[in-house]
Design an enzyme around this catalytic site. Structure first.
Site, PDB file in Angstrom:
ATOM      1  N   LYS A  24       0.885  -1.079   0.141  1.00 53.60           N
ATOM      2  CA  LYS A  24       0.067  -0.086   0.100  1.00 53.60           C
ATOM      3  C   LYS A  24       0.965   1.332  -0.013  1.00 53.60           C
ATOM      4  CE  LYS A  24      -3.943   2.259   2.386  1.00 53.60           C
ATOM      5  NZ  LYS A  24      -3.281   3.580   2.059  1.00 53.60           N
ATOM      6  N   LYS A 194      -2.739  -1.390   7.658  1.00 55.98           N
ATOM      7  CA  LYS A 194      -1.841  -0.388   7.590  1.00 55.98           C
ATOM      8  C   LYS A 194      -0.858  -0.779   8.757  1.00 55.98           C
ATOM      9  CE  LYS A 194      -4.004   3.835   6.193  1.00 55.98           C
ATOM     10  NZ  LYS A 194      -4.186   5.208   6.399  1.00 55.98           N
TER      11      LYS A 194
END
Length: 327
Positions: A24, A194
């Site tokens: 990401k 995350k």
């Protein structure tokens, strides 16, 4: 297509489809529409970003055939740190007459991860991701380095390694995708994890009231003893509000921050409104969970309140740092 947050990477053995893992990137999500000699770069908020990225427009015009629609992330790397630089993208929008200099100093890259339409305009949304990726790889074969295909792995252990080792390059987590899935615009059909860590900061203000705080405004002391704004938390839950409210005291006399807080301190590109808040005496330390998007001395995304650290004094915390992650 969006990604829903998860607490850990799913194990492919417990999932009915074939899972793929992709890094990401910390950049701007953008759809690239290539039509003849015209290219349109559209943000996730449907904003036209084309005129700010003439370098990417030129590469797409030169290499990608008409009719193709690419989903990806625009990124720019800082030459000193080697990390992706979100502020470099923002400077493009505010550069004005200095745009050409920004383009030269900080080139933009497109990390492509999906192909929504192939050359000639053939729509691919109903095809499985595995086939869309094969076509994307074929489309960008021989492309200049500014047009990249996002790395992908089927090995969950390798993905965990990316989260650990690629932080220095600005990778902020992992996106998980089912290789058999269709592309469904607007739907959360992917997953994301995350990279996060915990740190401490000084509570210097609240939204709402001191008795019923909505969120916390956090700071750190710099080397000259000035209190610098570093983050805002997500809204507090009922139990968290009770824990925090009993520890805070309204600020008496002058406070080191302006009221309301300038929008440039707390807002994103699309939200620059000043933030009303209640100043509090900056004597209470909170532990918060933060991600890796730390730039210009602030965390760009909201943090998550963990607990009050009553045993710590503000002066015991690491000093505010303008660059890199604060310890």
């Amino acid at each position: 297509m969006r990604a829903a947050g998860v607490a850990e990477l799913p194990d492919p053995r417990t999932y009915r489809g074939r899972l793929a893992y992709e890094p990401k990137w910390d950049g701007w999500r953008v759809i690239s529409w290539v039509s003849g000699q015209r290219v349109v770069l559209q943000s996730r908020q449907l904003r036209d970003l084309t005129r700010y990225f003439p370098d990417l427009v030129g590469h797409l015009q030169a290499h990608v055939g008409a009719g193709a629609v690419i989903d990806g992330e625009m990124v720019s790397w800082d030459a000193v740190s080697g990390r992706s630089s979100f502020p470099a993208l923002q400077r493009r929008v505010t550069a004005g007459r200095g745009l050409a200099a920004e383009v030269t100093a900080r080139p933009a890259y497109l990390v492509a991860f999906d192909l929504l339409a192939d050359v000639g305009g053939e729509e691919l949304l109903r095809l499985p991701l595995a086939e869309r990726r094969v076509r994307l790889l074929r489309l960008l074969t021989g492309a200049p380095p500014q047009l990249l295909v996002c790395p992908q792995t089927l090995d969950v252990d390798e993905a965990r390694g990316w989260m650990r080792d690629w932080v220095v390059a600005g990778v902020e987590g992992i996106v998980v995708k089912d290789l058999t899935s269709r592309y469904t615009p607007g739907q959360a059909g992917w997953l994301k994890l995350k990279s996060r860590t915990t740190t401490e900061a000084i509570i210097a203000g609240v939204t709402g009231t001191v008795a019923t705080p909505g969120s916390l405004l956090l700071g750190r002391l710099d080397a000259r003893g000035r209190l610098r704004y570093v983050a805002r938390t997500h809204p507090l839950g009922a139990a968290q509000r009770g824990e925090v409210a009993g520890m805070l005291q309204p600020a008496l006399g002058a406070h080191p921050w302006p009221a309301p807080l300038p929008g440039a301190w707390t807002g994103q590109l699309a939200n620059r409104r000043p933030l009303p808040y209640v100043p509090v005496h900056p004597s209470v330390v909170a532990e918060v969970e933060v991600d890796l998007a730390y730039e210009h001395g602030r965390w760009r995304h909201h943090s998550r309140f963990v607990r009050i650290r009553a045993e710590l004094e503000p002066a015991e915390l690491p000093l505010w740092s303008p660059n890199g992650l604060a310890a």
